[in-house]
Scaffold this motif. Structure first.
Motif, PDB file in Angstrom:
ATOM      1  N   PRO A 198       0.864  -1.117   0.042  1.00  0.00           N
ATOM      2  CA  PRO A 198       0.019  -0.171  -0.048  1.00  0.00           C
ATOM      3  C   PRO A 198       0.947   1.341  -0.138  1.00  0.00           C
ATOM      4  O   PRO A 198       2.040   1.246   0.618  1.00  0.00           O
ATOM      5  CB  PRO A 198      -0.789  -0.144   1.331  1.00  0.00           C
ATOM      6  N   VAL A 199       0.495   2.050  -0.718  1.00  0.00           N
ATOM      7  CA  VAL A 199       1.311   3.533  -0.687  1.00  0.00           C
ATOM      8  C   VAL A 199       0.243   4.489  -0.589  1.00  0.00           C
ATOM      9  O   VAL A 199      -0.828   4.728  -1.591  1.00  0.00           O
ATOM     10  CB  VAL A 199       1.843   3.778  -2.307  1.00  0.00           C
ATOM     11  N   GLU A 200       0.032   5.500   0.278  1.00  0.00           N
ATOM     12  CA  GLU A 200      -0.840   6.349   0.867  1.00  0.00           C
ATOM     13  C   GLU A 200      -0.417   7.461   0.458  1.00  0.00           C
ATOM     14  O   GLU A 200       0.838   8.194   0.967  1.00  0.00           O
ATOM     15  CB  GLU A 200      -1.103   6.247   2.215  1.00  0.00           C
ATOM     16  N   ILE A 201      -0.911   8.363  -0.328  1.00  0.00           N
ATOM     17  CA  ILE A 201      -0.625   9.844  -0.850  1.00  0.00           C
ATOM     18  C   ILE A 201      -1.433  10.797  -0.031  1.00  0.00           C
ATOM     19  O   ILE A 201      -2.459  11.090  -0.301  1.00  0.00           O
ATOM     20  CB  ILE A 201      -0.740   9.865  -2.364  1.00  0.00           C
ATOM     21  N   ILE A 202      -0.558  11.532   0.687  1.00  0.00           N
ATOM     22  CA  ILE A 202      -1.310  12.378   1.337  1.00  0.00           C
ATOM     23  C   ILE A 202      -1.040  13.674   0.641  1.00  0.00           C
ATOM     24  O   ILE A 202       0.167  14.312   0.217  1.00  0.00           O
ATOM     25  CB  ILE A 202      -0.522  12.721   2.906  1.00  0.00           C
ATOM     26  N   LEU A 203      -2.330  14.588   0.643  1.00  0.00           N
ATOM     27  CA  LEU A 203      -2.311  15.847  -0.152  1.00  0.00           C
ATOM     28  C   LEU A 203      -2.254  17.047   0.780  1.00  0.00           C
ATOM     29  O   LEU A 203      -3.034  17.091   1.927  1.00  0.00           O
ATOM     30  CB  LEU A 203      -3.460  15.884  -1.080  1.00  0.00           C
ATOM     31  N   GLU A 204      -1.799  18.004   0.215  1.00  0.00           N
ATOM     32  CA  GLU A 204      -1.572  19.489   1.058  1.00  0.00           C
ATOM     33  C   GLU A 204      -2.111  20.583   0.090  1.00  0.00           C
ATOM     34  O   GLU A 204      -2.034  20.445  -1.012  1.00  0.00           O
ATOM     35  CB  GLU A 204      -0.044  19.654   1.646  1.00  0.00           C
ATOM     36  N   GLU A 205      -2.369  21.603   0.935  1.00  0.00           N
ATOM     37  CA  GLU A 205      -2.652  22.832   0.460  1.00  0.00           C
ATOM     38  C   GLU A 205      -1.345  23.360  -0.730  1.00  0.00           C
ATOM     39  O   GLU A 205      -0.450  23.365  -0.032  1.00  0.00           O
ATOM     40  CB  GLU A 205      -3.167  24.124   1.092  1.00  0.00           C
ATOM     41  N   GLY A 206      -1.568  23.676  -1.907  1.00  0.00           N
ATOM     42  CA  GLY A 206      -0.727  24.186  -2.551  1.00  0.00           C
ATOM     43  C   GLY A 206       0.057  23.228  -3.643  1.00  0.00           C
ATOM     44  O   GLY A 206       0.945  23.377  -4.515  1.00  0.00           O
ATOM     45  N   ASP A 207      -0.651  21.939  -3.543  1.00  0.00           N
ATOM     46  CA  ASP A 207       0.155  20.879  -4.345  1.00  0.00           C
ATOM     47  C   ASP A 207      -0.522  21.021  -5.894  1.00  0.00           C
ATOM     48  O   ASP A 207      -1.826  20.867  -5.832  1.00  0.00           O
ATOM     49  CB  ASP A 207      -0.552  19.341  -3.912  1.00  0.00           C
ATOM     50  N   ALA A 208       0.249  21.329  -6.849  1.00  0.00           N
ATOM     51  CA  ALA A 208      -0.435  21.611  -8.167  1.00  0.00           C
ATOM     52  C   ALA A 208      -0.516  20.466  -8.883  1.00  0.00           C
ATOM     53  O   ALA A 208      -0.978  20.534  -9.977  1.00  0.00           O
ATOM     54  CB  ALA A 208       0.519  22.728  -8.878  1.00  0.00           C
ATOM     55  N   ARG A 209       0.287  19.308  -8.425  1.00  0.00           N
ATOM     56  CA  ARG A 209       0.525  18.206  -9.467  1.00  0.00           C
ATOM     57  C   ARG A 209       0.520  16.948  -8.210  1.00  0.00           C
ATOM     58  O   ARG A 209       1.163  17.328  -7.049  1.00  0.00           O
ATOM     59  CB  ARG A 209       1.358  17.983 -10.303  1.00  0.00           C
ATOM     60  N   LEU A 210       0.485  15.751  -8.666  1.00  0.00           N
ATOM     61  CA  LEU A 210       0.642  14.640  -7.824  1.00  0.00           C
ATOM     62  C   LEU A 210       2.178  14.192  -8.184  1.00  0.00           C
ATOM     63  O   LEU A 210       2.913  13.603  -7.132  1.00  0.00           O
ATOM     64  CB  LEU A 210      -0.228  13.465  -8.148  1.00  0.00           C
TER      65      LEU A 210
END
Length: 499
Positions: free
Chosen positions: A316-328
């Motif tokens: 499993p790979v969990e991608i945590i997103l934050e404010e200001g993320d313009a791309r993955l």
């Protein structure tokens, strides 16, 4: 002669009246439990009482009736704890005899050896029907302390009858063995708990499969290729997937019967299975038919299901997103075999790390590239995104990279974490060994080429243009194919889909 006359005399014997302790009768504890046919030698009444037990030894004048009177009196006094000691003739246990020396000479005679057994019990009254079925009388039996379900009574018999009863032990064991049957039944099982706690991915199996339908030879679908052709396509798909770098291991292959209604030309062209003589013709046929009781033509399509699994499990790979993320920070593509994989990752994100870097996806991609493997995505938010079927036209049923990119972008805009599962590898190559090297076993007995360097188009030149497009939430990617049919049967011309 004295022995023969002794065998004809009357004795008080044991008779089982409840429980039928057969397991103890011919088990290791058989010498410790009184059984039917044992001769009563002594009865101790009031065991454990303050004054000690009262002993009554054989011979019992009056036989069984005298013992019943003793038990009745003891029950009235409240002295219900008893111990019964019996004698078991050894001639019943293999007809063993021992030589007893004579008086003053070396002559002797063979006498029956005997063993003793005893049982701690309590006196229990039992109602019994009188003679002729008229009236009822109270009798007393002894119920075992160790096994309350086991109870015995007393009966008048000749000693020769006791020897005959005990002598038939071997034949009774053989008879019971021939009649013994194993019992089965249903027991409850905590399926939900096990599926939630034991499985690596809760409520989802690690067994993966692809169902391959036989190839149709005409547009009407009335004729199909043989089962051997379908098996060959399954074999080619597995080996091609491994050769392209997909880290999977072959498990099994099986044929799967699919029922369908047929009519017209299809019914007339199929192999008929109306009798046993037609069975040889069905061995390699992908479609055969028969009529049901109502005269309806039923067709049976023999598909092939190939089972496989991840070579080293799923991570499993969990991608945590934050404010200001313009791309993955990664792009996805699809192999010819229908597997979706990470085709590119952002490398120059020094100022602000991309979500793919923070989650470790970039490191996994680098490790896969060094091992000549593809970083294949097997699940998105717990849903499998692997190919699962091949149609009769030969087209793979798999997932669309465009719609998957859109879903991942929506996760980024909503700042919802993304849970991916990727197929892992064990560090061993599935390619055939080169000359002078140790051969590597293949999942299927067909050769596979060396892992080629996969042609990947570099998309970093258009990263800035795609970033500007993604900065506008209202702008969405569009398909380059139209309709669901084109999605199923045609490959997309997008080499990479950046998210």
């Amino acid at each position: 002669m004295p022995m023969e006359s002794g065998r004809r005399q009357g004795v008080v014997a044991i008779e089982c009246v409840a429980g039928g302790s057969r397991a103890e009768e011919w088990g290791p504890g058989s010498s410790e439990t009184v059984q039917t046919g044992d001769v009563v030698e002594e009865l101790l009444i009031g065991v454990g009482s303050r004054g000690g037990p009262a002993s009554h030894a054989a011979p019992f004048k009056g036989g069984r009736a005298a013992l019943q009177k003793l038990l009745h009196a003891a029950y009235k006094r409240g002295e219900t704890s008893v111990e019964v000691r019996v004698r078991r003739s050894a001639s019943a246990q293999g007809q063993q005899r021992q030589l007893v020396a004579g008086g003053g000479d070396s002559s002797g005679e063979l006498v029956d050896a005997a063993t003793e057994a005893r049982m701690q019990a309590c006196i229990v009254p039992q109602e019994s029907v009188g003679g002729g079925g008229i009236g009822r009388s109270r009798q007393y039996v002894l119920r075992s302390i160790r096994d309350p379900n086991y109870a015995v009574g007393f009966v008048d018999r000749m000693e020769s009858e006791c020897i005959a009863i005990r002598g038939s032990r071997s034949s009774r064991v053989v008879c019971a063995l021939s009649k013994a049957q194993l019992q089965d039944g249903y027991v409850s099982y905590p399926w939900e708990k096990k599926m939630r706690e034991v499985l690596p991915i809760p409520n989802s199996s690690s067994f993966l499969s692809l169902l391959i339908l036989p190839m149709a030879l005409d547009r009407a679908g009335s004729r199909y290729n043989s089962v051997e052709d379908t098996l060959a396509r399954a074999n080619a798909w597995i080996l091609s997937s491994q050769a392209s770098g997909v880290p999977i291991a072959f498990l099994n292959v099986q044929t799967e019967a699919l029922l369908t209604k047929i009519s017209g030309e299809t019914a007339s062209s199929t192999v008929n299975s109306g009798s046993l003589a037609d069975l040889p013709n069905l061995a390699n046929a992908s479609l055969y038919g028969f009529e049901d009781y109502h005269g309806v033509d039923i067709g049976v399509v023999k598909a092939v299901r190939v089972w496989y699994t991840a070579a080293a499990g799923e991570m499993p790979v969990e991608i945590i997103l934050e404010e200001g993320d313009a791309r993955l920070g990664f792009a996805i593509s699809r192999t010819e075999e229908g597997f979706i994989y990470v085709s590119s990752v952002v490398e120059n994100d020094v100022e602000r790390q991309a979500p793919s870097t923070r989650s470790g996806l970039r490191d996994l991609y680098r490790e896969a590239k060094r091992a000549s493997k593809l970083l294949v995505i097997s699940r998105v938010s717990g849903q499998k995104v692997l190919p699962w079927m091949v149609s009769t036209s030969g087209a793979l049923r798999c997932f669309d990279t465009v719609s998957l990119s859109q879903k991942l972008s929506l996760h980024r805009h909503a700042l919802r974490p993304i849970l991916l599962h990727v197929l892992m590898w064990d560090g061993k190559s599935d390619a055939p060994a080169r000359p002078g090297h140790e051969p590597c076993p293949l999942p299927l007995p067909l050769p596979s080429p060396e892992f080629p360097e996969l042609p990947r188009q570099n998309s970093f030149a258009c990263v800035e243009q795609r970033m500007q497009t993604e900065l506008d939430p209202g702008v969405m990617h569009e398909r380059d194919t139209a309709g669901d049919a084109s999605f199923r049967f045609h490959n997309f011309s997008l080499p990479n889909n950046w998210v």
